[in-house]
Design an enzyme around this catalytic site. Structure first.
Site, PDB file in Angstrom:
ATOM      1  N   LYS A  92      19.559  16.401   5.958  1.00 49.43           N
ATOM      2  CA  LYS A  92      19.213  17.821   5.923  1.00 49.43           C
ATOM      3  C   LYS A  92      20.188  18.532   4.984  1.00 49.43           C
ATOM      4  CE  LYS A  92      18.359  21.605   9.276  1.00 49.43           C
ATOM      5  NZ  LYS A  92      18.321  21.947  10.717  1.00 49.43           N
ATOM      6  N   SER A 167      13.932  23.883  12.541  1.00 48.82           N
ATOM      7  CA  SER A 167      14.264  24.130  11.162  1.00 48.82           C
ATOM      8  C   SER A 167      14.389  22.866  10.312  1.00 48.82           C
ATOM      9  CB  SER A 167      15.597  24.881  11.089  1.00 48.82           C
ATOM     10  OG  SER A 167      16.646  24.098  11.631  1.00 48.82           O
ATOM     11  N   SER A 191      15.618  22.409  16.860  1.00 49.94           N
ATOM     12  CA  SER A 191      15.263  22.082  15.467  1.00 49.94           C
ATOM     13  C   SER A 191      15.189  20.611  15.113  1.00 49.94           C
ATOM     14  CB  SER A 191      16.239  22.752  14.517  1.00 49.94           C
ATOM     15  OG  SER A 191      15.876  24.101  14.354  1.00 49.94           O
TER      16      SER A 191
HETATM   17  N1  GLN Z   1      14.020  28.082  16.317  1.00 48.46           N
HETATM   18  C1  GLN Z   1      15.335  28.336  16.820  1.00 48.46           C
HETATM   19  C2  GLN Z   1      16.000  29.401  15.979  1.00 48.46           C
HETATM   20  O1  GLN Z   1      15.406  29.837  15.035  1.00 48.46           O
HETATM   21  C3  GLN Z   1      16.152  27.077  16.824  1.00 48.46           C
HETATM   22  C4  GLN Z   1      16.602  26.681  15.473  1.00 48.46           C
HETATM   23  C5  GLN Z   1      17.495  25.490  15.493  1.00 48.46           C
HETATM   24  O2  GLN Z   1      17.508  24.704  16.420  1.00 48.46           O
HETATM   25  N2  GLN Z   1      18.282  25.358  14.437  1.00 48.46           N
HETATM   26  O3  GLN Z   1      17.094  29.804  16.247  1.00 48.46           O
END
Ligand code: GLN
Length: 541
Positions: A92, A167, A191
């Site tokens: 990532k 994400s 995510s």
């Molecule tokens: N969707 C959640 C957020 O936007 C979790 C994102 C994540 O786990 N990085 O904060």
């Protein structure tokens, strides 16, 4: 007939490397070719590092040759190699690789070069893994659909008009589409698990503190965890094994030993499934949330029936504070994000908008105004507000107290003898581009079933559990702290039980369409859907 190397699992590749039937260079070339061919249609990669990957592959091959020469009959030397040796991995793009880009999906880090390797990158280098490149992601890991990347959305290889989840959407899509057998993501509120579910692969968020965050771009430091994506449990366990463990440079990384059994999950489906006999699973009633897709719920209940048929006991349990997970998360995560993101000031990192006249504040505002996207700005505002004098007690402190209650719910269930919880990972399958971008709360709800696990610092894994309307459904297993090995055994057992299912190991349905290097990009698809939605010709789903 030559086998398609990209269709193999990492442990199958490892066996071929050891028998001398293939080389890391051949594996890497094969994966590079698919990734390069399909990136137009999927946009899963922000960087495909052909040269660097082939250099690492050649080094891996040289070590295999040396191990074969130096070992007794070649066996001892080869056996000492980690299963990830010579295997392509995706990272990532918030993981630092010395000298390389690290955008975190943001314009504000365009042009930034990482000055050192992240801890997990050092670990992967030490076991001989090959870095294929950096994967696309929501900006600063904020999002559930990968539509908030400054570098464009990612398509889901099961349906190119839908999101891969977020994400870590690029990491998940790349593994699902066979660009790499393995990749790493981060999970702050879901995510890793949510995109794994939406892309039909395995993804684990380990216990908070299991993997060092040194060299990872921070979002919310008390929640962020790094974890693996793979197409089966054994591969994901091997990747966790490679990166986990104490690192003095991250004070929250715990001195807890990493079990070598992670490398020895049962090979036979029957043996794997037999582990379930007598195990106790809890089905938390609060996770079957209102608004959950009924067909997704059916798949989860079928999964539960598989576990019961194999001799596990499944009991209804309650985690009464689940409902507060979302509200507390959206205080704690933005608060920590607003502090972490203060460092992007245009002086030290990436984008810098120096205006004429030497006005420092104006430069700062211009850099941040242009560098950050709308969702990141929304989080900074929420977080700054929640931390401001006068509101701190009412919001941040209160949220931390509720967080303790959420954690206590889990502690009580596990103390009652439940081995693991079974729940949906996501209340829906992959949704179309644009379906949730107009309504931040609808987007936030995508993670209702995963956020509480981060709030409690626990490990959770998402594994494939069938299809709904042709799109993957993920089953989530949640365990007590440091129970990753148990969760992988349970996941491997579930794979064994469902090995004969029509969907098991099925490749994504839009892989062929992903080869179209002249067709629409994910951004084109998103724009076309937005036009149709504006004309009210298609209802968002
Ligand atoms: N969707 C959640 C957020 O936007 C979790 C994102 C994540 O786990 N990085 O904060």
């Amino acid at each position: 007939m030559a086998i398609d190397l990209t269709s193999l699992l990492a442990h199958e590749m490892a066996a071929l490397l050891r028998s001398g039937s293939t080389s890391s260079r051949a594996l890497t070339e094969a994966h590079l070719a698919v990734a390069e061919r399909q990136n137009h249609a999927l946009n899963a990669w922000l960087l495909i590092d052909r040269e660097g990957a082939l250099r690492q592959a050649d080094a891996a091959d040289a070590r295999i040759a040396a191990a074969r020469r130096d070992g007794l009959d070649g066996v001892a030397g080869l056996a000492a190699l980690h299963p990830l040796h010579g295997i392509p991995v995706g990272l990532k793009d918030l993981i630092s690789v010395e000298g390389g880009q690290c955008t975190a999906g943001s314009r504000i880090l365009a042009g930034y070069r990482a000055p050192y390797d992240a801890h997990i990158v050092e670990r992967l280098r030490a076991v001989g893994a090959v870095f294929l490149g950096k994967t696309n992601m929501d900006e600063f890991a904020m999002g559930s659909s990968n539509e908030y990347s400054a570098y464009g959305p990612v398509s889901n290889p099961w349906d190119l008009d839908t999101v891969p989840g977020g994400s870590s959407g690029g990491s998940a899509a790349a593994v699902a589409a066979h660009h790499v057998p393995l990749s790493l993501g981060t999970d702050t509120g879901g995510s890793i698990r949510q995109p794994a579910a939406l892309c039909g692969i395995v993804g684990m968020k380990p216990t908070y503190g299991r993997v060092s965050r040194y060299g990872i771009v921070a979002f919310a430091s008390s929640l962020d965890q790094i974890g693996p994506f793979a197409r089966d449990a054994r591969d994901a366990a091997a990747l966790l094994h490679a990166v986990a463990g104490r690192d003095a440079r991250d004070s929250t990384s715990a001195p807890v030993s990493v079990p070598d059994e992670l490398l020895h999950l049962a090979a036979s489906d029957d043996e794997a499934a037999s582990w379930l006999r007598g195990k106790r699973f809890g089905l938390p009633r609060e996770y079957f949330v209102a608004g959950m897709d009924p067909d997704v719920e059916r798949r989860i209940r079928e999964g539960v029936a598989f576990l019961e048929d194999a001799g596990a006991r499944v009991e209804d349990v309650s985690l009464p504070h689940t409902d507060y997970g979302l509200a507390t998360y959206y205080i704690v995560a933005p608060a920590e994000a607003s502090a972490n993101l203060a460092r992007y000031d245009g002086v030290r990192y990436g984008l810098s908008r120096r205006l004429e006249g030497g006005d420092f504040i104006a430069d700062y505002l211009a850099t941040r105004g242009e560098g950050f996207g709308a969702e990141v700005k929304r989080r900074i505002m929420l977080g700054t507000y929640a931390l401001s004098a006068g509101y701190y007690d009412a919001f941040y402190l209160k949220a931390q107290k509720v967080r303790t209650l959420i954690k206590r719910d889990f502690d009580e269930v596990f103390a009652s003898g439940i081995d693991a919880l079974v729940a949906p990972t996501s209340p829906s399958v992959a949704f179309r581009f644009g379906a949730r971008t107009a309504d931040p709360v609808a987007m936030y709800l995508s993670d209702a079933c995963t956020l509480p696990v981060n709030m409690a610092g626990l490990p959770g894994i998402s594994i494939p559990c069938g299809l709904s309307e042709g799109l993957p459904v993920g089953l989530q297993l949640i365990g007590p702290a440091w129970s990753e090995l148990m969760l992988f055994r349970a996941a491997r057992a579930f794979e064994g039980l469902t090995a004969a299912a029509s969907w098991s190991g099925m490749p994504p349905t839009h892989l062929a369409a992903s080869n179209d290097g002249a067709g629409p990009t994910p951004a084109d698809r998103a724009a076309a859907l937005a036009t149709l939605a504006a004309a009210a010709l298609v209802a968002p789903r």
